[in-house]
Design a protein around this motif. Structure first.
Motif, PDB file in Angstrom:
ATOM      1  N   TRP A  65      -2.498   0.639  -1.089  1.00  0.00           N
ATOM      2  CA  TRP A  65      -1.712  -0.306  -0.302  1.00  0.00           C
ATOM      3  C   TRP A  65      -2.521  -0.868   0.855  1.00  0.00           C
ATOM      4  O   TRP A  65      -2.020  -1.098   1.947  1.00  0.00           O
ATOM      5  CB  TRP A  65      -0.425   0.337   0.201  1.00  0.00           C
ATOM      6  CG  TRP A  65       0.503   0.721  -0.898  1.00  0.00           C
ATOM      7  CD1 TRP A  65       0.326   1.726  -1.803  1.00  0.00           C
ATOM      8  CD2 TRP A  65       1.731   0.112  -1.245  1.00  0.00           C
ATOM      9  NE1 TRP A  65       1.378   1.781  -2.666  1.00  0.00           N
ATOM     10  CE2 TRP A  65       2.256   0.804  -2.345  1.00  0.00           C
ATOM     11  CE3 TRP A  65       2.450  -0.943  -0.714  1.00  0.00           C
ATOM     12  CZ2 TRP A  65       3.454   0.457  -2.933  1.00  0.00           C
ATOM     13  CZ3 TRP A  65       3.649  -1.284  -1.288  1.00  0.00           C
ATOM     14  CH2 TRP A  65       4.141  -0.590  -2.385  1.00  0.00           C
ATOM     15  N   ALA A  84      -1.221  -4.172   2.507  1.00  0.00           N
ATOM     16  CA  ALA A  84      -0.119  -4.007   3.465  1.00  0.00           C
ATOM     17  C   ALA A  84      -0.669  -3.591   4.824  1.00  0.00           C
ATOM     18  O   ALA A  84      -0.189  -4.038   5.868  1.00  0.00           O
ATOM     19  CB  ALA A  84       0.874  -2.974   2.949  1.00  0.00           C
ATOM     20  N   TRP A 142      -0.693  -7.387  -2.178  1.00  0.00           N
ATOM     21  CA  TRP A 142       0.397  -6.518  -1.762  1.00  0.00           C
ATOM     22  C   TRP A 142       1.533  -6.600  -2.769  1.00  0.00           C
ATOM     23  O   TRP A 142       2.115  -5.580  -3.160  1.00  0.00           O
ATOM     24  CB  TRP A 142       0.862  -6.898  -0.358  1.00  0.00           C
ATOM     25  CG  TRP A 142       1.877  -5.983   0.235  1.00  0.00           C
ATOM     26  CD1 TRP A 142       2.063  -4.664  -0.012  1.00  0.00           C
ATOM     27  CD2 TRP A 142       2.863  -6.334   1.206  1.00  0.00           C
ATOM     28  NE1 TRP A 142       3.089  -4.163   0.742  1.00  0.00           N
ATOM     29  CE2 TRP A 142       3.594  -5.176   1.500  1.00  0.00           C
ATOM     30  CE3 TRP A 142       3.187  -7.516   1.862  1.00  0.00           C
ATOM     31  CZ2 TRP A 142       4.640  -5.170   2.409  1.00  0.00           C
ATOM     32  CZ3 TRP A 142       4.218  -7.497   2.773  1.00  0.00           C
ATOM     33  CH2 TRP A 142       4.932  -6.329   3.040  1.00  0.00           C
ATOM     34  N   ASP A 194       0.565  -4.654  -5.743  1.00  0.00           N
ATOM     35  CA  ASP A 194       0.717  -3.219  -5.491  1.00  0.00           C
ATOM     36  C   ASP A 194       2.172  -2.790  -5.614  1.00  0.00           C
ATOM     37  O   ASP A 194       2.479  -1.747  -6.188  1.00  0.00           O
ATOM     38  CB  ASP A 194       0.212  -2.860  -4.096  1.00  0.00           C
ATOM     39  CG  ASP A 194      -1.294  -2.932  -3.977  1.00  0.00           C
ATOM     40  OD1 ASP A 194      -1.959  -3.047  -5.024  1.00  0.00           O
ATOM     41  OD2 ASP A 194      -1.797  -2.879  -2.850  1.00  0.00           O
ATOM     42  N   MET A 195       3.085  -3.586  -5.054  1.00  0.00           N
ATOM     43  CA  MET A 195       4.510  -3.232  -5.139  1.00  0.00           C
ATOM     44  C   MET A 195       5.002  -3.286  -6.574  1.00  0.00           C
ATOM     45  O   MET A 195       5.738  -2.393  -7.013  1.00  0.00           O
ATOM     46  CB  MET A 195       5.334  -4.168  -4.245  1.00  0.00           C
ATOM     47  CG  MET A 195       5.131  -3.900  -2.769  1.00  0.00           C
ATOM     48  SD  MET A 195       6.251  -4.781  -1.673  1.00  0.00           S
ATOM     49  CE  MET A 195       6.064  -6.461  -2.152  1.00  0.00           C
TER      50      MET A 195
END
Length: 128
Positions: free
Chosen positions: A33, A36, A67, A70-71
């Motif tokens: 992450w 982020a 990001w 990644d989510m």
């Protein structure tokens, strides 16, 4: 041609995302992450400055897609772990690869200097 590592990584990520999107998403579930953190650092660093909203917008434009990836990867990995999607895939980061087994602490054979010393110590008597 020598390229900087971040650019080469971006090219490889884009190529793999096109070729193997499910595997990329599963692997991104293990990602740290970092995007982020970059967005959060830009928000903290630019807070209260006159150009703060421009710095934050630039950070979101640069790191935002990563990001989001990644989510999505974390969501896909959770669904994959629960057996709801892609049961035919194996996650490269948390799969049961036989090569990943730890090396046993004890030697495979009973010989060697350590075994000889251990046997010698067992035969010794203590003086009282």
């Amino acid at each position: 041609m020598n390229m900087p590592r971040p650019i080469a990584d971006l090219i490889c990520l884009t190529r793999d995302l096109v070729r193997h999107p499910r595997m990329v998403l599963l692997n991104r579930g293990h990602h740290r992450w970092t995007p982020a953190g970059l967005i959060a650092a830009a928000a903290v660093a630019s807070a209260g400055t006159p150009v703060g909203h421009h710095v934050l917008a630039a950070a979101v434009l640069v790191a935002g897609p990563f990001w989001a990836l990644d989510m999505l990867g974390a969501l896909a990995h959770g669904l994959w772990q629960s057996g709801r999607i892609w049961s035919d895939l194996e996650c490269q980061c948390c799969g049961d690869d036989p090569d990943d087994d730890p090396v046993p602490d004890e030697p495979e054979d009973d010989g060697g200097l350590a075994a000889d010393v251990e046997n010698w110590l067992k035969t010794q008597t203590t003086h009282r």
